[in-house]
Design a protein around this motif. Sequence first.
Motif, short mmCIF file in Angstrom:
data_model
loop_
_atom_site.label_atom_id
_atom_site.label_comp_id
_atom_site.label_asym_id
_atom_site.label_seq_id
_atom_site.Cartn_x
_atom_site.Cartn_y
_atom_site.Cartn_z
N ILE A 15 0.54 -1.17 -0.17
CA ILE A 15 0.31 -0.44 0.42
C ILE A 15 0.58 0.77 0.18
O ILE A 15 0.40 2.35 -0.80
CB ILE A 15 -0.76 -0.35 1.06
N ALA A 16 2.49 1.17 0.42
CA ALA A 16 2.41 2.09 0.93
C ALA A 16 3.66 2.97 -0.45
O ALA A 16 3.82 3.77 -0.57
CB ALA A 16 4.01 1.78 2.27
N SER A 17 3.58 1.71 -1.11
CA SER A 17 4.39 2.27 -2.40
C SER A 17 3.30 2.47 -3.56
O SER A 17 4.39 2.89 -4.13
CB SER A 17 5.33 0.39 -2.74
N VAL A 18 2.28 1.89 -3.29
CA VAL A 18 1.45 2.78 -4.57
C VAL A 18 1.09 4.05 -4.15
O VAL A 18 1.68 4.81 -4.86
CB VAL A 18 0.02 2.29 -4.48
N ILE A 19 0.80 4.41 -2.97
CA ILE A 19 0.76 5.68 -2.71
C ILE A 19 1.92 6.57 -3.35
O ILE A 19 1.97 7.42 -3.16
CB ILE A 19 0.15 5.36 -1.18
N SER A 20 3.16 6.43 -2.49
CA SER A 20 4.38 7.21 -2.09
C SER A 20 5.40 7.05 -3.62
O SER A 20 5.96 7.92 -3.90
CB SER A 20 5.23 6.24 -1.35
N MET A 49 15.30 0.48 3.15
CA MET A 49 16.74 0.68 1.24
C MET A 49 16.76 -0.07 0.32
O MET A 49 16.42 0.12 -0.75
CB MET A 49 17.70 0.93 1.84
N LEU A 50 17.25 -1.50 1.14
CA LEU A 50 17.07 -2.02 -0.35
C LEU A 50 15.52 -2.33 -1.09
O LEU A 50 15.70 -2.47 -2.37
CB LEU A 50 17.31 -3.86 0.10
N ALA A 51 14.19 -2.59 -0.15
CA ALA A 51 13.43 -2.85 -0.31
C ALA A 51 13.00 -1.37 -1.52
O ALA A 51 11.90 -1.20 -2.60
CB ALA A 51 12.41 -3.07 -0.15
N LEU A 52 13.03 -0.44 -0.63
CA LEU A 52 12.82 1.30 -2.06
C LEU A 52 13.26 1.06 -2.96
O LEU A 52 13.02 1.63 -4.20
CB LEU A 52 13.14 1.93 -0.77
N THR A 53 14.85 0.61 -3.32
CA THR A 53 15.50 0.13 -4.15
C THR A 53 15.02 -0.42 -5.66
O THR A 53 14.51 0.38 -6.75
CB THR A 53 16.96 -0.65 -4.77
N LEU A 54 14.31 -1.30 -4.93
CA LEU A 54 13.39 -2.01 -6.34
C LEU A 54 11.94 -1.00 -6.09
O LEU A 54 11.59 -1.84 -7.41
CB LEU A 54 13.55 -3.40 -5.42
N MET A 55 11.52 -0.50 -5.12
CA MET A 55 10.46 0.21 -5.67
C MET A 55 10.59 1.18 -6.35
O MET A 55 9.58 1.51 -7.64
CB MET A 55 9.68 0.68 -4.50
N SER A 56 11.64 1.82 -6.64
CA SER A 56 12.44 2.85 -7.44
C SER A 56 12.59 2.16 -8.20
O SER A 56 11.77 3.73 -9.79
CB SER A 56 13.42 3.21 -6.64
N VAL A 57 12.87 1.37 -8.97
CA VAL A 57 12.92 0.70 -10.09
C VAL A 57 11.62 0.78 -10.79
O VAL A 57 11.24 0.87 -11.79
CB VAL A 57 13.76 -0.64 -10.37
N GLY A 58 10.63 -0.41 -10.23
CA GLY A 58 9.46 -1.14 -10.51
C GLY A 58 7.99 0.94 -11.05
O GLY A 58 7.80 0.98 -11.57
N GLY A 59 8.88 2.05 -9.62
CA GLY A 59 8.14 3.47 -9.85
C GLY A 59 8.51 3.72 -11.08
O GLY A 59 7.73 5.03 -11.55
N THR A 60 9.63 3.69 -11.21
CA THR A 60 10.11 4.42 -12.31
C THR A 60 9.52 4.03 -14.08
O THR A 60 9.15 4.91 -15.30
CB THR A 60 11.65 4.44 -12.96
N GLY A 216 5.53 0.03 -6.99
CA GLY A 216 5.62 1.14 -7.53
C GLY A 216 5.19 0.95 -9.05
O GLY A 216 5.02 2.26 -9.32
N ILE A 217 5.37 0.08 -9.78
CA ILE A 217 4.22 -0.55 -11.13
C ILE A 217 3.20 0.25 -11.07
O ILE A 217 2.39 0.92 -12.02
CB ILE A 217 4.27 -1.55 -11.69
N ILE A 218 2.42 -0.21 -10.06
CA ILE A 218 0.68 -0.17 -9.75
C ILE A 218 1.13 1.13 -9.60
O ILE A 218 0.20 2.44 -10.24
CB ILE A 218 0.05 -0.39 -8.66
N GLY A 219 1.04 2.03 -9.02
CA GLY A 219 1.76 3.50 -8.29
C GLY A 219 2.02 4.24 -9.51
O GLY A 219 1.49 5.48 -9.79
N GLY A 220 2.89 3.94 -10.43
CA GLY A 220 3.46 5.13 -11.49
C GLY A 220 2.62 4.96 -12.90
O GLY A 220 1.66 5.74 -12.69
N ARG A 221 1.15 3.88 -12.88
CA ARG A 221 0.40 3.53 -13.85
C ARG A 221 -0.59 4.73 -13.81
O ARG A 221 -1.05 5.45 -14.01
CB ARG A 221 0.18 2.21 -14.09
N ILE A 222 -0.88 4.75 -11.86
CA ILE A 222 -1.88 5.34 -11.52
C ILE A 222 -1.71 7.35 -12.22
O ILE A 222 -2.21 7.79 -12.20
CB ILE A 222 -2.50 5.57 -10.26
N THR A 223 -0.22 6.98 -11.49
CA THR A 223 -0.10 8.51 -11.85
C THR A 223 -0.04 8.92 -13.20
O THR A 223 -0.59 10.37 -13.31
CB THR A 223 2.07 8.49 -11.26
#
Length: 267
Positions: A15-20, A49-60, A216-223
């Motif tokens: 949930i946090a990754s989608v919103i953030s 931080m490890l999890a954030l790295t993967l989230m940033s990739v998915g979000g990009t 991150g992928i879901i959040g990026g598409r929503i954005t």
Amino acid sequence: MITTQLLILITVFLIASVISVITGSTSLITVPVMLQFRIEPRTALATNMLALTLMSVGGTLPFIGKGVIDRRRLPLLIVLTLIASIVGALLVLVVPSRSMPLIISISMIVVTVLSIANRKAGIVPAEAIPSRIAEIAGYVVTFILGIYGGFFSGGYVTLLTAAYVMLFRMTFVQAIATTKLINIFSSLVATIIFMIQGIIDYKLGMILGLTMFVGGIIGGRITLSLSTIWLQRIYLTVVSILTIVTLRKSLQPNQSTSTTGELTPLV
């Protein structure tokens, strides 16, 4: 066997990754939850931080090829971020994080006030080119926030997004897309240093990282599907809530049980 604690963490991180992707401030949600399960603070910061790295990739990924990433400024922004993130990650090893919530909340209050006062910023492309002072300030802020991003990351992307909207005159979509790409480098450098120090819980980190990659992928598409006005509304709403919660926690007496507990196996 999957435990209830792990399921809670997976749910919170998703949930946090989608919103953030829109708002940033992932770590203001995820790290406190990890500490509640008595994960040692440095391990929590490093694993997050490890999890954030993967989230940033998915979000990009959703922004690639959409023409919303600031390619002109990107090389210098990445170099500044890499250097600053190394400094920030090294600080984790020597600096206590007790004062961080108050610093974060004060910074976010400033961001909220400035964002409300400049409601048109980030909604439509600015007609005027940023002044030289504003341009330089944008790079300086990138470096300063990069140090903080390598240290903790809670509120890092939130503040960086606001800085790019106000100083570089980006739209919200441009700022969100650019900061997501930059955050890959910030999180990755810090993660590598934490790996060398041996303070990452790899099993937990990969589970939560893959969860955040999907989020991150879901959040990026929503954005990309939302108008800039709605992006601004969501951004200001979530930032305001997190500011109040963070400030409230920072003013409470320090509780040793939340920062000195031993790691509890989750899987």
